[in-house]
Design a protein around this motif. Structure first.
Motif, PDB file in Angstrom:
ATOM      1  N   LEU A 153       3.531  25.277  32.705  1.00 23.03           N
ATOM      2  CA  LEU A 153       3.065  23.910  31.977  1.00 23.03           C
ATOM      3  C   LEU A 153       4.408  23.570  31.515  1.00 23.03           C
ATOM      4  N   ILE A 154       4.495  22.173  31.639  1.00 25.53           N
ATOM      5  CA  ILE A 154       5.629  21.241  31.169  1.00 25.53           C
ATOM      6  C   ILE A 154       5.241  20.772  29.938  1.00 25.53           C
ATOM      7  N   MET A 155       6.091  20.778  28.831  1.00 25.21           N
ATOM      8  CA  MET A 155       5.905  20.500  27.105  1.00 25.21           C
ATOM      9  C   MET A 155       6.766  19.296  27.066  1.00 25.21           C
ATOM     10  N   VAL A 156       6.487  18.133  26.862  1.00 30.30           N
ATOM     11  CA  VAL A 156       7.353  16.863  26.621  1.00 30.30           C
ATOM     12  C   VAL A 156       7.354  16.383  25.032  1.00 30.30           C
ATOM     13  N   PRO A 157       8.170  16.637  23.920  1.00 34.76           N
ATOM     14  CA  PRO A 157       7.888  16.320  22.873  1.00 34.76           C
ATOM     15  C   PRO A 157       7.890  14.623  22.678  1.00 34.76           C
ATOM     16  N   CYS A 158       6.797  14.201  21.936  1.00 36.87           N
ATOM     17  CA  CYS A 158       6.914  12.515  22.182  1.00 36.87           C
ATOM     18  C   CYS A 158       6.733  11.988  20.864  1.00 36.87           C
ATOM     19  N   ILE A 159       6.004  12.510  19.796  1.00 35.82           N
ATOM     20  CA  ILE A 159       5.591  11.810  18.643  1.00 35.82           C
ATOM     21  C   ILE A 159       6.039  12.810  17.577  1.00 35.82           C
ATOM     22  N   ARG A 160       6.969  12.273  16.440  1.00 39.37           N
ATOM     23  CA  ARG A 160       7.249  13.279  15.257  1.00 39.37           C
ATOM     24  C   ARG A 160       6.100  13.532  14.472  1.00 39.37           C
ATOM     25  N   LEU A 262       8.802  22.513   8.041  1.00 42.93           N
ATOM     26  CA  LEU A 262       7.292  22.257   8.746  1.00 42.93           C
ATOM     27  C   LEU A 262       7.042  20.824   9.377  1.00 42.93           C
ATOM     28  N   GLU A 263       8.439  20.641  10.004  1.00 40.64           N
ATOM     29  CA  GLU A 263       8.453  19.440  10.985  1.00 40.64           C
ATOM     30  C   GLU A 263       8.158  20.063  12.308  1.00 40.64           C
ATOM     31  N   ARG A 264       7.498  19.199  13.085  1.00 44.93           N
ATOM     32  CA  ARG A 264       7.140  19.424  14.524  1.00 44.93           C
ATOM     33  C   ARG A 264       7.045  18.165  15.395  1.00 44.93           C
ATOM     34  N   SER A 265       6.651  18.357  16.492  1.00 48.02           N
ATOM     35  CA  SER A 265       6.226  17.081  17.454  1.00 48.02           C
ATOM     36  C   SER A 265       5.008  17.319  18.188  1.00 48.02           C
ATOM     37  N   PHE A 266       4.274  16.228  18.325  1.00 52.53           N
ATOM     38  CA  PHE A 266       3.058  16.032  19.336  1.00 52.53           C
ATOM     39  C   PHE A 266       3.732  16.006  20.410  1.00 52.53           C
ATOM     40  N   SER A 267       3.183  16.806  21.582  1.00 48.92           N
ATOM     41  CA  SER A 267       3.915  16.849  22.800  1.00 48.92           C
ATOM     42  C   SER A 267       2.832  16.431  23.962  1.00 48.92           C
ATOM     43  N   LEU A 268       3.147  15.873  24.956  1.00 54.33           N
ATOM     44  CA  LEU A 268       2.549  15.615  25.953  1.00 54.33           C
ATOM     45  C   LEU A 268       2.700  16.937  26.964  1.00 54.33           C
ATOM     46  N   VAL A 269       1.658  17.416  27.535  1.00 55.18           N
ATOM     47  CA  VAL A 269       1.549  18.734  28.270  1.00 55.18           C
ATOM     48  C   VAL A 269       0.808  18.434  29.700  1.00 55.18           C
TER      49      VAL A 269
END
Length: 306
Positions: A153-160, A262-269
């Motif tokens: 699975l490819i995971m691309v961070p896109c939203i902070r 506690l920061e992260r990204s929403f990612s497209l997968v």
């Protein structure tokens, strides 16, 4: 025996002549004769009697004809459905629970405006389940807040995104400008279920600071978090986006960590072998416009200190 055989057989039965059937189907007469002969050999029965240079269907032939009409019609219907569905760009979108609660509806609204002819199916579940569905090709693409571990699975961070500590406006913490991590020791919390990306990040935070909290609630439903905070004096560490309505109305007071732990990204997968459709490309372009919420600039917030 194939659908082609049955179509030829039906035409011959209706025309009563192989020559006439050949002209109607734009085939040669020997091709028609061979198809009928192969059917008769396949079923080991005579389908036509040849009398006075005309074909007369036999009882066996009539039985086959009755069934052939149904089979060919079902095949025609299947073809219509499949070719019709091919013309539609259907996309199956997965969202983890946090994303599904605060962003997915907006993303789909934008998507339907950009591609009104496309159809969508959406599944809201935790990160672990979304990962399984992508691997089984039961979803085309997903927007997740957790970590994806499978190598296919490819995971691309896109939203902070980032987690905040939330409490009700009448909680003792609500009047404070700063809270120290050690003050969370023994406090009553509502937390997400195992398999959640939010839970995994919070667990890392708890372990890093060697905290022992009181888990009073464990839930997947965003409304359960809201109610537990507002009416049961629980604390919660969740996405800032999940509490937007109550933060804006000052019903919930939040503390933002002064570090980025506690920061992260929403990612497209998506699966590495997945071929991007126009619908998937549209989703990728749309989510790129959802970045850090600017409404926080006008809200008084506290700081969570180490």
């Amino acid at each position: 025996m194939t659908i082609r055989h049955l179509k030829i057989f039906i035409t011959v039965a209706e025309c009563g002549s192989m020559n006439t059937a050949a002209r109607k189907l734009y085939l040669s007469q020997p091709t028609i004769s061979q198809a009928i002969r192969e059917l008769e050999e396949h079923y080991d029965t005579k389908l036509f009697d040849r009398l006075s240079r005309r074909l007369h269907i036999t009882l066996s032939g009539q039985e086959l004809l009755n069934s052939a009409y149904q089979v060919v019609d079902q095949f025609r219907q299947m073809e219509e459905v499949m070719f019709k569905s091919r013309k539609k760009d259907i996309i199956r979108i997965g969202s983890t629970i946090t994303v599904g609660s605060c962003l997915t509806s907006n993303v789909l609204h934008d998507f339907n405006r950009v591609m009104p002819e496309s159809e969508t199916y959406t599944l809201i579940a935790n990160t672990h389940m979304i990962e399984e569905k992508l691997l089984k090709s039961e979803l085309d693409i997903a927007l997740v807040e957790g970590k994806i571990h499978h190598q296919d699975l490819i995971m691309v961070p896109c939203i902070r995104d980032f987690l905040v500590l939330g409490c009700a406006k009448d909680h003792p913490f609500a009047t404070r400008e700063e809270i120290h991590v050690r003050e969370l020791e023994g406090q009553k919390f509502i937390i997400r279920e195992p398999g959640s990306g939010t839970r995994a990040l919070f667990d890392q935070f708890i372990n890093r600071h060697n905290l022992k909290i009181c888990t009073s609630w464990e839930a997947t439903c965003p409304d359960a978090f809201r109610n537990a905070i507002l009416y049961n004096h629980c604390l919660a560490v969740v996405s800032v986006r999940l509490l937007e309505r109550d933060i804006r109305s000052r019903q919930i007071h939040i503390f933002i960590p002064h570090t980025n732990e506690l920061e992260r990204s929403f990612s497209l997968v998506y699966h590495k072998d997945k071929i991007f459709t126009p619908a998937m490309e549209a989703i990728r372009n749309i989510v790129a416009h959802y970045q850090q919420p600017d409404w926080l600039n006008n809200i008084p917030v506290g700081t969570l200190m180490e």
